[in-house]
Design an enzyme around this catalytic site. Structure first.
Site, PDB file in Angstrom:
ATOM      1  N   HIS A   1      44.958  30.174  35.884  1.00 29.46           N
ATOM      2  CA  HIS A   1      44.384  29.582  34.675  1.00 29.46           C
ATOM      3  C   HIS A   1      45.513  29.267  33.698  1.00 29.46           C
ATOM      4  CE1 HIS A   1      40.590  32.068  35.668  1.00 29.46           C
ATOM      5  NE2 HIS A   1      40.227  30.805  35.745  1.00 29.46           N
TER       6      HIS A   1
ATOM      7  N   CYS B   1      41.013  38.166  30.142  1.00 34.52           N
ATOM      8  CA  CYS B   1      39.803  37.955  30.971  1.00 34.52           C
ATOM      9  C   CYS B   1      38.763  39.050  30.782  1.00 34.52           C
ATOM     10  CB  CYS B   1      40.146  37.937  32.454  1.00 34.52           C
ATOM     11  SG  CYS B   1      41.553  36.976  32.905  1.00 34.52           S
TER      12      CYS B   1
HETATM   13  N1  GLY Z   1      39.358  37.107  40.571  1.00 29.94           N
HETATM   14  C1  GLY Z   1      39.260  36.313  39.434  1.00 29.94           C
HETATM   15  C2  GLY Z   1      39.058  34.886  39.782  1.00 29.94           C
HETATM   16  O1  GLY Z   1      39.604  34.452  40.758  1.00 29.94           O
HETATM   17  O2  GLY Z   1      38.331  34.174  39.167  1.00 29.94           O
END
Ligand code: GLY
Length: 257
Positions: free
Chosen positions: A165, A252
């Site tokens: 991300h 997150c």
């Molecule tokens: N394990 C977090 C994701 O890949 O979204």
């Protein structure tokens, strides 16, 4: 902006079956639960009131609540996560958020957005286009942000394979200052911002979280910790080893407002 609330969700019994490309091996669930509990206690110590969602073994990645919603001081929007296995996370988060944000909006198909790709820096948002967030999702989000009078810019990270991300490699430190991993630091979209580079070999530390007067930083990155302390931040180290194994970062684990 000072945070007063956060949503958190502990990792489920199926946590190890979630998506991971870290190559760091399976997480220890007991230790992950301890680390999650410690994370929650830090947020509470910093003055946040927590909404604790129940864990759900049907949704192995659901502890990474940030990916399912974008929350701002002016409103909130549910995302449409880019990984199909994570689609079910949105409903529970929506039910919790509607209590505080009755006008909750939603990213719609064919748009996809993961909250991990959305980096708020004051009144501006950087939106990553990635494996998870597509151009259509980024455009929908930008239009919604503009209606709330926030500006935004898009950062295409698809050629940066180490970044799942955008926020894997970019965090806001307050005012006009960003913390950035090597891949992102020279990106033209950061022009006009002060970018502080994460030391070599400490890329995971680029995902940190400013919570009121503190800066939460993953434990075990002494170069980054010393650099940020030297810049005057109150650095709070947070044990993240088990979440890192599942490609998750500090940001997150909570949705904050
Ligand atoms: N394990 C977090 C994701 O890949 O979204």
């Amino acid at each position: 902006m000072r945070f007063t609330h956060a949503i958190v969700r502990p990792p489920p019994t199926t946590f190890a079956t979630g998506i991971s490309r870290s190559g760091l091996g399976p997480p220890d669930l007991g230790l992950a639960l301890e680390q999650h509990d410690a994370y929650c206690r830090i947020l509470e110590r910093l003055g946040l009131s927590l909404v604790r969602l129940a864990s759900d073994p049907e949704l192995p990645d659901s502890t990474f609540v940030e990916d399912a919603a974008i929350v701002t001081s002016a409103g909130a929007i549910l995302t449409r996560p880019g990984a199909g296995s994570r689609a079910g996370e949105v409903a529970t988060l929506g039910a919790a958020l509607r209590l505080s944000f009755p006008e909750l909006e939603e990213i719609t198909a064919p748009g996809t957005v993961d909250g991990g790709d959305v980096c708020q820096a004051g009144e501006h948002f950087f939106i990553g286009v990635s494996e998870r967030t597509n151009s259509e999702g980024a455009a929908q989000l930008a239009r919604w942000l503009a209606r709330l009078r926030f500006s935004s810019s898009v950062v295409d990270i698809r050629a940066m394979p180490r970044l799942l991300h955008l926020k894997t490699g970019l965090s806001w430190l307050g005012r006009r200052r960003l913390l950035a991993a090597g891949e992102v630091v020279d990106h033209e979209v950061l022009r006009g911002w002060e970018s502080v580079r994460v030391p070599d070999g400490e890329g995971y530390a680029a995902n940190c979280v400013r919570v009121n007067d503190a800066l939460l930083l993953a434990e075990g990155f002494p170069g980054t910790g010393a650099m940020l302390a030297g810049l005057g931040y109150e650095v709070v180290p947070v044990a993240m080893s088990e979440f890192r194994k599942m490609d998750g970062g500090l940001s997150c684990l909570s949705v904050r407002w």
